[in-house]
Write an enzyme that holds these catalytic residues in place. Structure first.
Site, PDB file in Angstrom:
ATOM      1  N   LEU A 246      -6.545  -7.921   1.149  1.00  0.00           N
ATOM      2  CA  LEU A 246      -6.633  -9.143   1.955  1.00  0.00           C
ATOM      3  C   LEU A 246      -6.930  -8.833   3.424  1.00  0.00           C
ATOM      4  O   LEU A 246      -6.366  -7.892   3.984  1.00  0.00           O
ATOM      5  CB  LEU A 246      -5.314  -9.919   1.872  1.00  0.00           C
ATOM      6  CG  LEU A 246      -4.746 -10.151   0.472  1.00  0.00           C
ATOM      7  CD1 LEU A 246      -3.405 -10.867   0.559  1.00  0.00           C
ATOM      8  CD2 LEU A 246      -5.727 -10.957  -0.363  1.00  0.00           C
TER       9      LEU A 246
ATOM     10  N   GLU B 272      -3.500  -4.854  -2.848  1.00  0.00           N
ATOM     11  CA  GLU B 272      -4.146  -6.045  -2.265  1.00  0.00           C
ATOM     12  C   GLU B 272      -5.288  -5.608  -1.353  1.00  0.00           C
ATOM     13  O   GLU B 272      -5.270  -4.504  -0.818  1.00  0.00           O
ATOM     14  CB  GLU B 272      -3.127  -6.901  -1.507  1.00  0.00           C
ATOM     15  CG  GLU B 272      -2.307  -6.164  -0.436  1.00  0.00           C
ATOM     16  CD  GLU B 272      -3.013  -5.983   0.878  1.00  0.00           C
ATOM     17  OE1 GLU B 272      -3.968  -6.739   1.138  1.00  0.00           O
ATOM     18  OE2 GLU B 272      -2.643  -5.078   1.646  1.00  0.00           O
TER      19      GLU B 272
ATOM     20  N   LYS C 259      -8.692  -8.439  16.505  1.00  0.00           N
ATOM     21  CA  LYS C 259      -9.960  -9.037  16.063  1.00  0.00           C
ATOM     22  C   LYS C 259      -9.859 -10.530  16.331  1.00  0.00           C
ATOM     23  O   LYS C 259      -8.754 -11.033  16.604  1.00  0.00           O
ATOM     24  CB  LYS C 259     -10.259  -8.735  14.581  1.00  0.00           C
ATOM     25  CG  LYS C 259      -9.299  -9.369  13.592  1.00  0.00           C
ATOM     26  CD  LYS C 259      -9.758  -9.103  12.156  1.00  0.00           C
ATOM     27  CE  LYS C 259      -8.883  -9.825  11.152  1.00  0.00           C
ATOM     28  NZ  LYS C 259      -9.283  -9.629   9.778  1.00  0.00           N
TER      29      LYS C 259
ATOM     30  N   GLU D 145      -6.613 -10.073   7.328  1.00  0.00           N
ATOM     31  CA  GLU D 145      -5.822 -10.962   8.163  1.00  0.00           C
ATOM     32  C   GLU D 145      -6.699 -12.115   8.644  1.00  0.00           C
ATOM     33  O   GLU D 145      -7.863 -11.903   8.987  1.00  0.00           O
ATOM     34  CB  GLU D 145      -5.326 -10.161   9.374  1.00  0.00           C
ATOM     35  CG  GLU D 145      -3.921 -10.509   9.746  1.00  0.00           C
ATOM     36  CD  GLU D 145      -3.421  -9.605  10.848  1.00  0.00           C
ATOM     37  OE1 GLU D 145      -3.254  -8.393  10.613  1.00  0.00           O
ATOM     38  OE2 GLU D 145      -3.193 -10.116  11.958  1.00  0.00           O
TER      39      GLU D 145
ATOM     40  N   GLY E 249      -9.252  -1.831  15.110  1.00  0.00           N
ATOM     41  CA  GLY E 249      -7.817  -1.828  15.413  1.00  0.00           C
ATOM     42  C   GLY E 249      -7.108  -2.428  14.224  1.00  0.00           C
ATOM     43  O   GLY E 249      -7.636  -2.413  13.117  1.00  0.00           O
TER      44      GLY E 249
ATOM     45  N   THR F  98       0.863  -1.190   0.000  1.00  0.00           N
ATOM     46  CA  THR F  98       0.000   0.000   0.000  1.00  0.00           C
ATOM     47  C   THR F  98       0.898   1.238   0.000  1.00  0.00           C
ATOM     48  O   THR F  98       1.663   1.454   0.943  1.00  0.00           O
ATOM     49  CB  THR F  98      -0.910  -0.020   1.247  1.00  0.00           C
ATOM     50  OG1 THR F  98      -1.679  -1.224   1.203  1.00  0.00           O
ATOM     51  CG2 THR F  98      -1.833   1.180   1.285  1.00  0.00           C
TER      52      THR F  98
ATOM     53  N   CYS G 102      -3.978  -1.768   9.578  1.00  0.00           N
ATOM     54  CA  CYS G 102      -4.301  -1.157   8.275  1.00  0.00           C
ATOM     55  C   CYS G 102      -5.114   0.135   8.341  1.00  0.00           C
ATOM     56  O   CYS G 102      -4.687   1.162   7.816  1.00  0.00           O
ATOM     57  CB  CYS G 102      -5.026  -2.165   7.414  1.00  0.00           C
ATOM     58  SG  CYS G 102      -4.099  -3.677   7.217  1.00  0.00           S
TER      59      CYS G 102
ATOM     60  N   ARG H 112      -1.454  -5.430  17.005  1.00  0.00           N
ATOM     61  CA  ARG H 112      -1.223  -4.077  16.499  1.00  0.00           C
ATOM     62  C   ARG H 112      -2.493  -3.226  16.567  1.00  0.00           C
ATOM     63  O   ARG H 112      -3.534  -3.609  16.067  1.00  0.00           O
ATOM     64  CB  ARG H 112      -0.695  -4.124  15.051  1.00  0.00           C
ATOM     65  CG  ARG H 112       0.766  -4.564  15.018  1.00  0.00           C
ATOM     66  CD  ARG H 112       1.280  -4.699  13.624  1.00  0.00           C
ATOM     67  NE  ARG H 112       0.671  -5.832  12.937  1.00  0.00           N
ATOM     68  CZ  ARG H 112       0.884  -6.121  11.660  1.00  0.00           C
ATOM     69  NH1 ARG H 112       1.658  -5.349  10.933  1.00  0.00           N
ATOM     70  NH2 ARG H 112       0.307  -7.166  11.110  1.00  0.00           N
TER      71      ARG H 112
ATOM     72  N   LYS I 169      -7.246   1.651  -3.267  1.00  0.00           N
ATOM     73  CA  LYS I 169      -6.878   0.874  -2.072  1.00  0.00           C
ATOM     74  C   LYS I 169      -7.217   1.665  -0.805  1.00  0.00           C
ATOM     75  O   LYS I 169      -7.878   1.175   0.109  1.00  0.00           O
ATOM     76  CB  LYS I 169      -5.378   0.532  -2.128  1.00  0.00           C
ATOM     77  CG  LYS I 169      -4.778   0.104  -0.821  1.00  0.00           C
ATOM     78  CD  LYS I 169      -5.310  -1.247  -0.349  1.00  0.00           C
ATOM     79  CE  LYS I 169      -4.903  -1.516   1.082  1.00  0.00           C
ATOM     80  NZ  LYS I 169      -5.222  -2.841   1.539  1.00  0.00           N
TER      81      LYS I 169
HETATM   82  C1  UGA Z   1      -8.574  -4.654   6.474  1.00  0.00           C
HETATM   83  C2  UGA Z   1      -9.524  -4.745   5.267  1.00  0.00           C
HETATM   84  O1  UGA Z   1     -10.725  -5.407   5.638  1.00  0.00           O
HETATM   85  C3  UGA Z   1      -8.857  -5.491   4.097  1.00  0.00           C
HETATM   86  O2  UGA Z   1      -9.708  -5.474   2.958  1.00  0.00           O
HETATM   87  C4  UGA Z   1      -7.545  -4.788   3.750  1.00  0.00           C
HETATM   88  O3  UGA Z   1      -6.863  -5.445   2.687  1.00  0.00           O
HETATM   89  C5  UGA Z   1      -6.657  -4.782   4.984  1.00  0.00           C
HETATM   90  O4  UGA Z   1      -7.332  -4.081   6.048  1.00  0.00           O
HETATM   91  C6  UGA Z   1      -5.373  -4.078   4.610  1.00  0.00           C
HETATM   92  O5  UGA Z   1      -5.405  -2.901   4.238  1.00  0.00           O
HETATM   93  O6  UGA Z   1      -4.321  -4.747   4.551  1.00  0.00           O
HETATM   94  P1  UGA Z   1      -7.912  -6.341   8.481  1.00  0.00           P
HETATM   95  O7  UGA Z   1      -7.133  -5.203   9.046  1.00  0.00           O
HETATM   96  O8  UGA Z   1      -7.329  -7.682   8.420  1.00  0.00           O
HETATM   97  O9  UGA Z   1      -8.367  -5.988   6.951  1.00  0.00           O
HETATM   98  O10 UGA Z   1      -9.181  -6.460   9.393  1.00  0.00           O
HETATM   99  P2  UGA Z   1     -10.769  -6.304   9.275  1.00  0.00           P
HETATM  100  O11 UGA Z   1     -11.382  -7.624   9.272  1.00  0.00           O
HETATM  101  O12 UGA Z   1     -11.128  -5.371   8.180  1.00  0.00           O
HETATM  102  O13 UGA Z   1     -11.089  -5.608  10.684  1.00  0.00           O
HETATM  103  C7  UGA Z   1     -10.463  -4.375  11.064  1.00  0.00           C
HETATM  104  C8  UGA Z   1     -10.967  -3.914  12.405  1.00  0.00           C
HETATM  105  O14 UGA Z   1     -12.314  -3.478  12.322  1.00  0.00           O
HETATM  106  C9  UGA Z   1     -10.954  -4.991  13.512  1.00  0.00           C
HETATM  107  O15 UGA Z   1     -10.434  -4.433  14.702  1.00  0.00           O
HETATM  108  C10 UGA Z   1     -12.421  -5.342  13.699  1.00  0.00           C
HETATM  109  O16 UGA Z   1     -12.720  -5.777  15.000  1.00  0.00           O
HETATM  110  C11 UGA Z   1     -13.073  -4.007  13.398  1.00  0.00           C
HETATM  111  N1  UGA Z   1     -14.480  -4.139  12.960  1.00  0.00           N
HETATM  112  C12 UGA Z   1     -14.773  -4.809  11.813  1.00  0.00           C
HETATM  113  C13 UGA Z   1     -15.481  -3.539  13.698  1.00  0.00           C
HETATM  114  O17 UGA Z   1     -15.232  -2.889  14.741  1.00  0.00           O
HETATM  115  N2  UGA Z   1     -16.775  -3.652  13.273  1.00  0.00           N
HETATM  116  C14 UGA Z   1     -17.114  -4.319  12.139  1.00  0.00           C
HETATM  117  O18 UGA Z   1     -18.304  -4.384  11.805  1.00  0.00           O
HETATM  118  C15 UGA Z   1     -16.089  -4.922  11.393  1.00  0.00           C
END
Ligand code: UGA
Length: 436
Positions: free
Chosen positions: A149, A147, A319, A151, A259, A122, A262, A326, A206
């Site tokens: 993706l 990307e 999560k 985690e 959290g 990114t 990203c 992180r 992105k």
């Molecule tokens: C996120 C994006 O979803 C990916 O598409 C992206 O590629 C990635 O960042 C990145 O830029 O590399 P990720 O950080 O793995 O992915 O996690 P998410 O599943 O998106 O969750 C992020 C945070 O949001 C977590 O702390 C989760 O608990 C929180 N969350 C998620 C909420 O508080 N409420 C929700 O409804 C969904």
């Protein structure tokens, strides 16, 4: 096709594996000797379903290899995917040091062939353009291929993406990339959309995607202030709003906020790039402000209501289904409570060893204690704070919780439990969407 992937971190590793699964021969290189040695034995600390089996399979078939970025066969390929970290600097901008040094070593690889460099990392808007300008004397072209993706489910996301975005200024190179992604594009079961565009649009897409996802979370969290005030139910509001197909139900779980490595990083980098060009992004800046407010609201909810300074915390990772700490909301709550001299009992199904290092002093003084059993962790505590919604916290025995706690206070930071049921069972239930 043969492809070199620079970076054996989460994105580089998953990219390498998915390219291999689509039939390509991949050499994944990194500076970290220890990491490379472990990966060559199919050992990885990443929490990704199916990762180990797939690594073992393709290593055995010799379709996937790992090597040092300082010492690999220059003739292996002239296609390089770059997936190195671009962390945030203290001023909020992106640190491109690793990316720059990769590109420098790629352009210097002695080969007569034209090099195609695909940027997966990114990167701030204009990075691809800047690289093209910087290295125009070399026989190299750059393609932005961000990307998306998540985690924990990154391999599945990589193999079944919603979209492939290719930002370019070089037609032959784009044909090459379309060939690389052909197995995915040809698979009629996949509904993958392919977008061929310019590099700036690809880079912005992105950031825009993460901005939208984070914005949905902050919007529902801001609305939870109103449900708390007027005795509404934020979970029902989420379901009702999410039933509108134009909005959709995803990313509407209200609670402690987002959290991870990203959202915060990307929002900060995006706002900083805009500011450097005298563009203000008030809405996007507010996403982060609201996210921060949720943490303050939650720690205040605990401090205002709990009868004694002893609390149990369930869930530490940012999560569920990962041990990544992180920017984990739980750590911020822990730090706020430690400042108020709380004693903390901790449970997390996959507590990272990093936690033990970070809080070693508090662990020695027994101000923090770690428990393997979530119910035992409740003993002698006045309340329970749920900070990460691991599946094992969803269907819990409420009577058991009540018996183990000294006072029956539950602070549900993720709306994991049902307010009505918990209250009926004699627990004092608090969440950000139901109480002030
Ligand atoms: C996120 C994006 O979803 C990916 O598409 C992206 O590629 C990635 O960042 C990145 O830029 O590399 P990720 O950080 O793995 O992915 O996690 P998410 O599943 O998106 O969750 C992020 C945070 O949001 C977590 O702390 C989760 O608990 C929180 N969350 C998620 C909420 O508080 N409420 C929700 O409804 C969904």
């Amino acid at each position: 096709m043969k492809i070199v992937v620079f970076g054996a971190g989460p994105i580089g590793l998953i990219t390498s594996l998915s390219l291999t699964i689509w039939g390509h021969d991949v050499l994944c290189v990194d500076l970290n000797e220890q990491l490379i040695e472990r990966l060559a034995k199919a050992e990885s600390d990443l929490f990704e379903a199916d990762l180990k089996t797939q690594l073992q399979k393709y290593l055995m078939l010799k379709k996937l290899q790992f090597g040092l970025s300082t010492d690999f066969d220059a003739e292996f390929s002239n296609i390089y995917f770059v997936a190195v970290g671009t962390p945030t600097k203290s001023d909020g901008t992106s640190d491109l040091t690793a990316l720059q040094s990769c590109i420098k070593s790629i352009v210097q690889i002695p080969t007569a062939h034209k090099k195609t460099v695909v940027i997966k990392s990114t990167v701030p808007v204009q990075t691809n353009q800047n690289l093209s300008d910087m290295y125009k004397k070399y026989n190299v072209c750059f393609i932005s291929n961000p990307e998306f993706l998540r985690e924990g489910q990154a391999l599945n996301d990589a193999l079944n993406p919603d979209r492939i975005v290719l930002g370019h200024q070089d037609e032959p190179a784009i044909q090459l990339l379309l060939q690389i992604y052909q197995p995915l594009i040809n698979n009629k079961e996949n509904k993958t959309k392919v977008f061929v565009t310019d590099p700036a649009t690809a880079e912005i897409s992105k950031y825009a995607s993460n901005v939208f996802l984070a914005a949905k979370i902050s919007l529902i969290n801001e609305i939870s202030k109103i449900t708390a005030k007027f005795d509404g139910d934020i979970q029902h509001v989420s379901k009702i709003v999410g039933a509108d197909t134009r909005i959709g139900p995803e990313f509407l779980n209200s609670g402690l906020g987002y959290g991870g490595s990203c959202f915060q990083k990307d929002i900060s980098a995006f706002v900083n790039v805009a500011a450097a060009h005298d563009i203000q992004l008030p809405m996007i800046s507010a996403i982060e402000t609201v996210n921060q407010q949720q943490l303050n609201r939650f720690s205040n909810l605990i401090l205002k209501n709990i009868p004694e300074n002893k609390i149990c915390i369930w869930g530490i990772s940012f999560k569920p289904e990962t041990n990544d700490l992180r920017e984990a909301s739980a750590l911020k709550i822990i730090n706020a409570l430690l400042k108020k001299n709380f004693t903390l009992h901790i449970h997390d199904p996959e507590l990272s060893p990093e936690f033990l290092q970070k809080y070693a002093g508090y662990l020695n003084q027994k101000q923090i204690m770690i428990f393997k059993d979530k119910y035992q962790a409740l003993n002698n505590c006045s309340g329970l704070a749920i900070c990460t919604e691991w599946p094992e916290y969803v269907n819990v025995d409420l009577q058991k919780i009540k018996t183990h706690l000294s006072h029956s206070f539950i602070f549900d930071g993720r709306n994991t439990l049902d307010n009505k049921t918990a209250t009926e069972q004699g627990l004092h239930y608090f969440s950000l969407g139901t109480h002030l």
